[in-house]
Design an enzyme around this catalytic site. Structure first.
Site, PDB file in Angstrom:
ATOM      1  N   CYS A 293      -2.569   5.228 -17.620  1.00 38.22           N
ATOM      2  CA  CYS A 293      -2.841   5.506 -19.033  1.00 38.22           C
ATOM      3  C   CYS A 293      -1.558   5.838 -19.796  1.00 38.22           C
ATOM      4  O   CYS A 293      -0.603   6.343 -19.217  1.00 38.22           O
ATOM      5  CB  CYS A 293      -3.770   6.699 -19.170  1.00 38.22           C
ATOM      6  SG  CYS A 293      -5.219   6.595 -18.145  1.00 38.22           S
TER       7      CYS A 293
ATOM      8  N   ARG B   3       1.920  -0.409 -19.091  1.00 43.89           N
ATOM      9  CA  ARG B   3       1.441   0.516 -18.067  1.00 43.89           C
ATOM     10  C   ARG B   3       0.089   0.087 -17.502  1.00 43.89           C
ATOM     11  O   ARG B   3      -0.340   0.585 -16.470  1.00 43.89           O
ATOM     12  CB  ARG B   3       1.326   1.920 -18.661  1.00 43.89           C
ATOM     13  CG  ARG B   3       2.661   2.473 -19.109  1.00 43.89           C
ATOM     14  CD  ARG B   3       2.492   3.717 -19.920  1.00 43.89           C
ATOM     15  NE  ARG B   3       2.107   4.859 -19.135  1.00 43.89           N
ATOM     16  CZ  ARG B   3       2.935   5.709 -18.554  1.00 43.89           C
ATOM     17  NH1 ARG B   3       4.231   5.528 -18.675  1.00 43.89           N
ATOM     18  NH2 ARG B   3       2.512   6.733 -17.858  1.00 43.89           N
TER      19      ARG B   3
ATOM     20  N   TRP C 194      -6.671   3.491 -18.450  1.00 45.01           N
ATOM     21  CA  TRP C 194      -6.865   2.686 -17.241  1.00 45.01           C
ATOM     22  C   TRP C 194      -7.925   3.447 -16.460  1.00 45.01           C
ATOM     23  O   TRP C 194      -7.676   4.548 -15.960  1.00 45.01           O
ATOM     24  CB  TRP C 194      -5.556   2.607 -16.471  1.00 45.01           C
ATOM     25  CG  TRP C 194      -5.539   1.616 -15.345  1.00 45.01           C
ATOM     26  CD1 TRP C 194      -5.271   0.280 -15.438  1.00 45.01           C
ATOM     27  CD2 TRP C 194      -5.761   1.886 -13.959  1.00 45.01           C
ATOM     28  NE1 TRP C 194      -5.324  -0.298 -14.193  1.00 45.01           N
ATOM     29  CE2 TRP C 194      -5.621   0.658 -13.269  1.00 45.01           C
ATOM     30  CE3 TRP C 194      -6.069   3.022 -13.230  1.00 45.01           C
ATOM     31  CZ2 TRP C 194      -5.773   0.547 -11.899  1.00 45.01           C
ATOM     32  CZ3 TRP C 194      -6.227   2.916 -11.864  1.00 45.01           C
ATOM     33  CH2 TRP C 194      -6.068   1.683 -11.207  1.00 45.01           C
TER      34      TRP C 194
ATOM     35  N   ASN D 196      -3.817  11.861 -19.690  1.00 40.81           N
ATOM     36  CA  ASN D 196      -3.364  10.987 -18.616  1.00 40.81           C
ATOM     37  C   ASN D 196      -3.317  11.834 -17.355  1.00 40.81           C
ATOM     38  O   ASN D 196      -2.782  12.928 -17.383  1.00 40.81           O
ATOM     39  CB  ASN D 196      -1.963  10.446 -18.960  1.00 40.81           C
ATOM     40  CG  ASN D 196      -1.453   9.487 -17.901  1.00 40.81           C
ATOM     41  OD1 ASN D 196      -2.208   9.064 -17.038  1.00 40.81           O
ATOM     42  ND2 ASN D 196      -0.184   9.146 -17.978  1.00 40.81           N
ATOM     43  N   GLY D 197      -3.892  11.356 -16.266  1.00 42.06           N
ATOM     44  CA  GLY D 197      -3.869  12.118 -15.021  1.00 42.06           C
ATOM     45  C   GLY D 197      -5.267  12.202 -14.443  1.00 42.06           C
ATOM     46  O   GLY D 197      -6.191  11.552 -14.922  1.00 42.06           O
TER      47      GLY D 197
ATOM     48  N   GLU E 121       7.508  -9.845  -0.280  1.00 42.25           N
ATOM     49  CA  GLU E 121       7.649  -9.668  -1.725  1.00 42.25           C
ATOM     50  C   GLU E 121       7.261 -10.949  -2.467  1.00 42.25           C
ATOM     51  O   GLU E 121       6.589 -10.900  -3.505  1.00 42.25           O
ATOM     52  CB  GLU E 121       9.097  -9.241  -2.045  1.00 42.25           C
ATOM     53  CG  GLU E 121       9.412  -9.029  -3.513  1.00 42.25           C
ATOM     54  CD  GLU E 121       8.565  -7.961  -4.197  1.00 42.25           C
ATOM     55  OE1 GLU E 121       7.882  -7.184  -3.523  1.00 42.25           O
ATOM     56  OE2 GLU E 121       8.572  -7.934  -5.444  1.00 42.25           O
TER      57      GLU E 121
ATOM     58  N   LYS F 205       4.249 -11.155  -5.167  1.00 38.91           N
ATOM     59  CA  LYS F 205       4.476 -11.602  -6.552  1.00 38.91           C
ATOM     60  C   LYS F 205       3.471 -12.674  -6.932  1.00 38.91           C
ATOM     61  O   LYS F 205       2.878 -12.646  -8.001  1.00 38.91           O
ATOM     62  CB  LYS F 205       5.905 -12.172  -6.624  1.00 38.91           C
ATOM     63  CG  LYS F 205       6.761 -11.930  -7.780  1.00 38.91           C
ATOM     64  CD  LYS F 205       6.977 -10.558  -8.281  1.00 38.91           C
ATOM     65  CE  LYS F 205       6.799  -9.414  -7.389  1.00 38.91           C
ATOM     66  NZ  LYS F 205       6.639  -8.102  -7.785  1.00 38.91           N
TER      67      LYS F 205
ATOM     68  N   GLU G 161      -0.234 -11.197  -7.223  1.00 36.86           N
ATOM     69  CA  GLU G 161      -0.542 -10.249  -8.297  1.00 36.86           C
ATOM     70  C   GLU G 161      -0.536 -10.891  -9.679  1.00 36.86           C
ATOM     71  O   GLU G 161      -1.282 -10.460 -10.548  1.00 36.86           O
ATOM     72  CB  GLU G 161       0.364  -9.013  -8.238  1.00 36.86           C
ATOM     73  CG  GLU G 161       1.814  -9.267  -8.485  1.00 36.86           C
ATOM     74  CD  GLU G 161       2.674  -8.027  -8.281  1.00 36.86           C
ATOM     75  OE1 GLU G 161       2.193  -6.905  -8.483  1.00 36.86           O
ATOM     76  OE2 GLU G 161       3.860  -8.201  -7.946  1.00 36.86           O
TER      77      GLU G 161
ATOM     78  N   HIS H 118       0.050 -17.781  16.826  1.00 34.82           N
ATOM     79  CA  HIS H 118      -0.722 -16.714  17.470  1.00 34.82           C
ATOM     80  C   HIS H 118      -1.966 -16.377  16.654  1.00 34.82           C
ATOM     81  O   HIS H 118      -2.568 -15.333  16.864  1.00 34.82           O
ATOM     82  CB  HIS H 118       0.162 -15.480  17.678  1.00 34.82           C
ATOM     83  CG  HIS H 118       1.309 -15.760  18.584  1.00 34.82           C
ATOM     84  ND1 HIS H 118       1.158 -15.905  19.950  1.00 34.82           N
ATOM     85  CD2 HIS H 118       2.621 -16.002  18.325  1.00 34.82           C
ATOM     86  CE1 HIS H 118       2.336 -16.187  20.492  1.00 34.82           C
ATOM     87  NE2 HIS H 118       3.243 -16.261  19.521  1.00 34.82           N
TER      88      HIS H 118
ATOM     89  N   LYS I  74       1.345  -0.280 -14.294  1.00 38.33           N
ATOM     90  CA  LYS I  74       2.777  -0.239 -14.004  1.00 38.33           C
ATOM     91  C   LYS I  74       3.174   1.003 -13.215  1.00 38.33           C
ATOM     92  O   LYS I  74       3.981   0.941 -12.310  1.00 38.33           O
ATOM     93  CB  LYS I  74       3.542  -0.280 -15.332  1.00 38.33           C
ATOM     94  CG  LYS I  74       5.044  -0.364 -15.190  1.00 38.33           C
ATOM     95  CD  LYS I  74       5.466  -1.716 -14.696  1.00 38.33           C
ATOM     96  CE  LYS I  74       6.930  -1.809 -14.384  1.00 38.33           C
ATOM     97  NZ  LYS I  74       7.192  -2.905 -13.425  1.00 38.33           N
TER      98      LYS I  74
HETATM   99  C1  F6R Z   1       4.551  -5.014  -7.591  1.00 37.43           C
HETATM  100  C2  F6R Z   1       4.814  -3.689  -8.132  1.00 37.43           C
HETATM  101  C3  F6R Z   1       4.323  -2.528  -7.360  1.00 37.43           C
HETATM  102  C4  F6R Z   1       5.338  -1.377  -7.444  1.00 37.43           C
HETATM  103  C5  F6R Z   1       4.740  -0.118  -6.803  1.00 37.43           C
HETATM  104  C6  F6R Z   1       5.726   1.037  -6.794  1.00 37.43           C
HETATM  105  O1  F6R Z   1       5.073  -5.995  -8.435  1.00 37.43           O
HETATM  106  O2  F6R Z   1       5.382  -3.553  -9.175  1.00 37.43           O
HETATM  107  O3  F6R Z   1       4.036  -2.851  -6.044  1.00 37.43           O
HETATM  108  O4  F6R Z   1       6.520  -1.755  -6.808  1.00 37.43           O
HETATM  109  O5  F6R Z   1       3.590   0.251  -7.505  1.00 37.43           O
HETATM  110  O6  F6R Z   1       6.114   1.375  -8.082  1.00 37.43           O
HETATM  111  P1  F6R Z   1       7.398   2.244  -8.337  1.00 37.43           P
HETATM  112  O7  F6R Z   1       8.590   1.444  -7.918  1.00 37.43           O
HETATM  113  O8  F6R Z   1       7.373   2.542  -9.793  1.00 37.43           O
HETATM  114  O9  F6R Z   1       7.248   3.481  -7.492  1.00 37.43           O
END
Ligand code: F6R
Length: 598
Positions: A2, A27, A75, A99-100, A471, A475, A478, A494, A593
């Site tokens: 949020c 976010r 959110w 938020n929280g 990674e 990517k 997501e 396997h 985010k």
């Molecule tokens: C994937 C992504 C997430 C963040 C994860 C940690 O694209 O962005 O997997 O890497 O939520 O976030 P931070 O780095 O902010 O702790």
């Protein structure tokens, strides 16, 4: 997650607040709302969906005389996505945004027998709780009494009926004040108000800010005086600047970030003393979530390859497990926390656990106003600038870059490489910007067209390419919502090879010369089952023309940063696939985010 915005000044509060709220869209959210003070009365307007929906609704009202208000992007955690659950909440004489997560909100509700609730949210209970303590005059006392009963995390923006001031308080989730002549902002992070001011104050836990014509901060009812800080982030850095998506802009920014990181951490062929010397410790624990965890695997990979011995080793943990695993801590252990936002709940909780054990802690962090940046003993800034796209690209890049430097520094300090070798390697770091540019300029659209309709895409690799494939696969899934997994190439037969049938895309990463022959054999195995093979390889690894349908070749560089070039290619391929699938690239569904809940 949020986002919170508050404004009190001379401008049209609605316009300012909406522009700030848009800066927090990254976010992640599913509904939004605003409350403004209109002739001493509070008007609340909410909407499900994007901020554009809220803005459309707001255009039905004349709010031009309102100069104070709060707003929120929600959110969903407690309760469905609907207008009742959206913020601001209004109970009695109190309106707030939150938020929280309040862990004891059911308990709190039992104390609020005189109130009826319209929403399922913990936030509406906070609103009632403050109202229950409010005597019509003493706002700070009401807030203080209420927060003393809350367990969990909160950042709150609060308005009281009949009062033209704005209040804020926080615990374990960020809240910053933006300071400008004649106006004050309240926000979840500084990017919200960068279009208006670069001056800010970070609130500490349970400090209450009262914003009138001036602002005052109180802790336990006593005034607190705080220094105003300055950020050189610009609004342009936080805007799209002509790019179609933030993701594309942020992928391109990796060119410049590599220059910034080089000049921050390397001076005249020597490592800056700001770069932590890992050789002082016997065990290094890297901790992070998602891509940040994937980046820390790069450090582990090179430490295992070059530095591990009976007295020195490295672990990597996902933060949500680290706290619940037994660890032996002493002065020889260093814990490195990797986080773009510096607010990820599990990573932060792990950092706090290590701090309470008294061991040395380091945060590799981008947001320098974040809680992790303030609580870790040492900080290694990622210098990536505001990352707006929910899926990280430049954040991972910067984390992985810093991880590689930490290992190189360790190798240098422990005499695994001499000065001459180090200088040779650093020359490649210098060339990184131009190499990234070459990778960016390749054609990804053609490959994307070949796979964007597929239901499953698999990544394979060996050695460091396994970690890059974690990674790369993350990517893709997501932002494009295509099911994707990754496997060590040697593991294919396997089990996972059962998944390969006619035209199943298999993306093979090839940057490990020592094992490339073996990976190539595994690729042939997948090809023999009908797999649609795509190779992303460094230019010195040769393959037969018939091996892959699509072949992306990245320039050869030193092994410590070769994965970065491979990753830029993976990022752009995912981007093009998501674009063809018409996905909301910068704001993928269900994602947020900054993951501030565990
Ligand atoms: C994937 C992504 C997430 C963040 C994860 C940690 O694209 O962005 O997997 O890497 O939520 O976030 P931070 O780095 O902010 O702790």
């Amino acid at each position: 997650m949020c986002g919170i915005v508050g404004y009190r000044g001379k401008k049209n509060a609605k316009d300012v607040i909406i522009s700030c709220l848009r800066m927090l869209e990254y976010r992640g959210y599913d509904s939004s709302g605003i409350a403004v003070i209109e002739n001493k009365k509070i008007r609340v307007i909410k909407s499900v969906g994007r901020i554009d929906e809220l803005d459309k609704k707001l255009s039905r009202y004349d709010l031009s005389s309102c100069t104070c208000g709060i707003a929120h992007t929600r959110w969903a955690t407690h309760g469905k996505v609907n207008e009742e659950n959206a913020h601001p909440h209004h109970v009695g004489r109190v309106t707030l945004v939150h938020n929280g997560v309040i862990e004891n909100y059911k308990e709190v509700e039992k104390k609020l027998k005189d109130y009826t609730f319209k929403s399922e949210t913990d936030s509406e209970r906070i609103c009632a709780l403050i109202d229950s303590f409010y005597d019509g005059n003493n706002e700070i006392e009401a807030i203080n009494n209420a927060i003393s009963l809350l367990k969990g995390s909160y950042a709150l923006g609060i308005l009281f009926d009949g009062n033209d001031k704005l209040y804020g308080v926080k615990k374990d989730t960020p809240l910053v004040l933006g300071i400008n002549t004649g106006e004050t902002f309240l926000a979840s992070d500084i990017s919200a108000f960068l279009g208006y001011t670069n001056e800010y104050i970070v609130l500490d836990d349970n400090e209450i800010v009262e914003i009138g014509d001036n602002f005052n901060i109180y802790y336990n009812n006593k005034p607190v005086y705080k220094t105003i800080e300055y950020t050189d982030y610009s609004i342009e850095e936080a805007m799209k600047n002509g790019y179609e998506h933030y993701m594309l802009k942020e992928i391109n920014e990796q060119i410049d970030i590599s220059r910034k990181l080089y000049s921050k951490y390397i001076h005249d062929g020597e490592f800056s003393d700001k770069l932590i010397d890992l050789s002082k410790y016997k065990r290094i624990d890297f901790i992070g979530c998602g891509s940040a965890y994937n980046a820390s695997l790069i450090a582990k990979y090179f430490i295992d390859k070059y530095c591990t011995n009976v007295n020195f080793y490295c672990n990597c943990y996902i933060a949500s497990e680290y706290r619940y695993t037994n660890h032996y801590f002493d002065k020889d252990v260093l814990a490195v926390f990797v986080s773009q936002s510096g607010e990820t709940a599990d990573t932060l909780a792990s950092l706090r656990m290590c701090n309470s054990e008294g061991i040395d802690t380091v945060a590799i962090v981008n947001v320098l106003t974040s809680t992790m940046a303030r609580e870790a003993k040492y900080v290694l800034p990622m210098l990536a600038g505001p990352e707006i796209c929910v899926a990280t690209t430049k954040g991972y890049f910067s984390q992985s870059y810093i991880c590689s430097l930490l290992v190189l520094n360790l190798m240098y300090k422990t005499k695994k490489i001499d000065k001459e070798k180090l200088l040779e390697i650093l020359e490649e770091y210098k060339k990184l910007p131009e190499n990234i540019e070459k990778v960016i300029n390749k054609d990804y659209k053609t490959v994307a067209k070949a796979i964007y309709k597929c239901e499953d895409v698999y990544y394979i690799g060996r050695g460091i390419d396994i970690y890059s494939s974690y990674e790369g696969s993350l990517k893709l899934k997501e932002i494009s919502y295509i099911h994707s997994e990754c496997f060590g190439a040697g593991e294919l037969k396997h089990g996972p090879i059962a998944l390969i049938s006619k035209d199943t895309p298999v993306i093979a990463l090839l940057s490990e010369f020592a094992v490339s022959e073996k990976t190539i054999s595994n690729i042939y195995e997948a090809k023999a089952r009908g797999g649609l093979i795509i190779t992303i390889r460094k230019e010195s690894i040769n393959i037969d023309k018939d091996l892959s349908k699509h072949d992306i070749v990245v320039p050869l560089t030193n092994e410590f940063i070769q994965n970065l070039l491979i990753m830029v290619a993976c990022q752009l391929l995912s981007y093009e696939v998501a674009k063809l699938r018409k996905c909301d690239i910068d704001k993928p569904r269900n994602l947020s985010k900054s993951v501030t809940v565990e």
